[in-house]
Design a protein around this motif. Structure first.
Motif, PDB file in Angstrom:
ATOM      1  N   ARG A 237      51.055  65.790  49.843  1.00 27.08           N
ATOM      2  CA  ARG A 237      49.615  65.779  50.072  1.00 27.08           C
ATOM      3  C   ARG A 237      48.885  66.936  49.382  1.00 27.08           C
ATOM      4  N   ASN A 238      49.560  68.047  49.138  1.00 29.95           N
ATOM      5  CA  ASN A 238      48.885  69.213  48.583  1.00 29.95           C
ATOM      6  C   ASN A 238      48.446  68.954  47.144  1.00 29.95           C
ATOM      7  N   PRO A 239      47.139  68.935  46.863  1.00 28.01           N
ATOM      8  CA  PRO A 239      46.658  68.571  45.519  1.00 28.01           C
ATOM      9  C   PRO A 239      47.054  69.559  44.438  1.00 28.01           C
ATOM     10  N   GLU A 240      47.157  70.833  44.753  1.00 25.39           N
ATOM     11  CA  GLU A 240      47.523  71.814  43.728  1.00 25.39           C
ATOM     12  C   GLU A 240      48.986  71.678  43.335  1.00 25.39           C
ATOM     13  N   MET A 241      49.838  71.354  44.298  1.00 26.45           N
ATOM     14  CA  MET A 241      51.242  71.120  43.962  1.00 26.45           C
ATOM     15  C   MET A 241      51.396  69.860  43.120  1.00 26.45           C
ATOM     16  N   ARG A 242      50.609  68.825  43.438  1.00 24.53           N
ATOM     17  CA  ARG A 242      50.654  67.608  42.627  1.00 24.53           C
ATOM     18  C   ARG A 242      50.205  67.903  41.200  1.00 24.53           C
TER      19      ARG A 242
END
Length: 363
Positions: A237-242
Motif C-alpha cells: 500500500r505504501n506509494p513511495e515504496m511502490r
C-alpha cells in the motif's frame, strides 16, 4: 439473500469478505480482519468465519459456500484439520489471486504474470501462466517482510526515545500508507515522535532493493518472462515504496486499490463453484521445458513489454500491452507439459526458500 464467503489465511491473521458470488469486485456486504500469528492460523480463520456467519444471520441471509486461501501446505493442513466435517473449500492462494485479477480485468487471460505478494512473514514471488493457471516458478524470502519493516520502524522510534507496543508499531506503518505524517507515542513515558512516509520509505529502501534483485533474477532466468508485476499484500500500500520498486524493475506494475483483500475476493469466486474439498494450482512438471518461441510471437511479446514500460503505473496501458501478447497464449499453453490424469496435484506447489541476498542496483 444468498451469499458466499471468501477468507484468506496468513501468518498475520485472516481477512474475510462476505458478498454475492458475482460481485467480489464491489464493496462487500461485510468484511473483517482477525489478527493472528503463524501458530494460530486456524483460530484466526474460523473466528473470521464465525463473525461473518453471525453478520449474515443477523440479516437473515444464507451463506452457501466458504473458501479459504492458504499460502503453504502447513497452513492448509491446519485449516483442514480444524474444519473437521465442515464444508470448507481450501484453495491455493496464488490461484485465488489470479481468479480475481482476471475477473476484474487487471491481468490478461493468456500471458504470464509475476505475483509479488509481500506479507507479514515474507515475500512470495509466483511466476504464473494466467491462461492455464499454472505455476511456472516460485520462491519465498523471509528477508523482506512486513515484520521486518515493523522492526526497522521500532528501531527508528527507539532512537527518539519512544517505544510503542508491538501492535501500535504495525498500525503506525499501515497508517503511513494513507497519511504522510503520523505521531507515535510511548505508553509508559508519554514521549512522542513524528514519523513521515518518506522516513519509512528510507528505512525500508534496502529491503525494497533486495526484493527487486529477486524479481530481476527470476525474470532473467524465466524461459517465458512475465509481462507485468502484480503487487499484493497490505505492505504494497505504501506509494513511495511502490515508486521505488517501479524504478528498479523493468516491468509495468499492476496494483489493486486493496491489495490485502485480493486473495479473499478470489476465494469468493472459488466458493461460488465448490462445496468443500481442495482446489489446487497446476505446476509445470520438473524437467518440462518451453520450446523456443516463434519469432513472430517473440516480437509481439517484446512489443507488449515496451508499451507497458512506457506507461508504467497506467493500468489501461498494461492491459493494452497484454492484448498485444494474446498470440502467446495458445503457444505457451501448448508447450507446457501437464499430468492430464491428475489436474489437481495432491500437494500444493512447492516454493524455493531464498537466502538473504546482497543488495544490488540495476546496471
Amino acid at each position: 439473500m444468498v451469499l458466499v464467503l471468501g477468507v484468506s489465511a496468513g501468518a498475520g491473521g485472516a481477512r474475510a469478505v462476505l458478498t454475492h458470488s458475482d460481485q467480489p469486485h464491489l464493496p462487500p456486504i461485510d468484511r473483517c480482519h482477525v489478527p493472528g500469528t503463524p501458530d494460530n492460523v486456524d483460530a484466526a480463520v474460523f473466528e473470521a468465519v464465525r463473525l461473518m456467519r453471525a453478520a449474515a444471520s443477523a440479516r437473515d441471509e444464507l451463506i452457501t459456500g466458504t473458501a479459504v486461501t492458504c499460502r503453504c501446505a502447513p497452513h492448509a493442513d491446519t485449516v483442514r484439520a480444524a474444519a473437521g466435517i465442515e464444508r470448507v473449500t481450501i484453495v491455493d492462494e496464488p490461484l485465488a489471486q489470479l481468479r480475481y485479477l482476471r475477473f476484474s480485468g487487471q491481468v490478461s487471460d493468456d500471458a504470464p504474470v509475476l505475483l509479488y505478494d509481500l506479507g507479514s512473514s515474507g515475500l512470495t514471488l509466483t511466476h504464473a501462466d494466467t491462461g492455464t493457471e499454472t505455476v511456472l516458478e516460485s520462491l519465498h524470502s523471509a528477508a523482506v517482510s512486513g515484520d521486518r519493516y515493523d522492526t526497522l520502524l521500532r528501531q527508528r522510534l527507539a532512537q527518539d526515545g519512544v517505544q510503542p507496543e508491538e501492535d501500535a508499531v504495525r498500525q503506525h506503518r499501515e497508517a503511513l500508507s494513507r497519511a504522510r505524517v503520523i505521531t507515535a507515542s510511548d505508553p509508559d513515558t508519554g514521549g512522542r515522535a513524528v514519523i513521515t512516509r518518506s522516513d519509512l520509505a528510507e528505512l525500508c529502501s534496502q529491503s525494497v532493493r533486495r526484493s527487486a534483485t529477486l524479481v530481476r533474477r527470476l525474470v532473467d532466468d524465466a524461459e517465458e518472462p512475465p509481462y507485468a508485476l502484480v503487487l499484493l499484500g497490505g505492505c504494497a500500500r505504501n506509494p513511495e515504496m511502490r515508486a521505488e520498486l517501479a524504478g528498479l524493475v523493468d516491468l509495468p506494475l499492476i496494483y489493486d486499490p486493496e491489495p490485502e483483500y485480493v486473495s479473499a475476493r478470489g476465494a469468493v469466486l472459488v466458493a461460488a463453484g465448490h462445496r468443500g474439498g481442495e482446489v489446487r494450482m497446476r505446476r509445470r512438471r520438473v524437467g518440462a521445458a518451453l520450446a523456443a518461441l516463434p519469432a513472430k510471437a517473440a516480437a509481439a511479446r517484446e512489443a507488449a513489454r515496451q508499451v507497458g514500460h512506457e506507461h508504467r503505473g497506467d493500468r489501461r496501458a498494461v492491459l493494452a500491452a497484454a492484448g498485444v501478447t494474446a498470440v502467446l497464449g495458445a503457444t505457451v499453453a501448448g508447450l507446457l507439459i501437464f499430468d492430464r490424469d491428475d489436474p489437481a496435484p495432491a500437494a500444493p506447489p512447492a516454493t524455493v526458500e531464498v537466502a538473504d541476498l546482497p543488495t544490488t542496483t540495476p546496471g
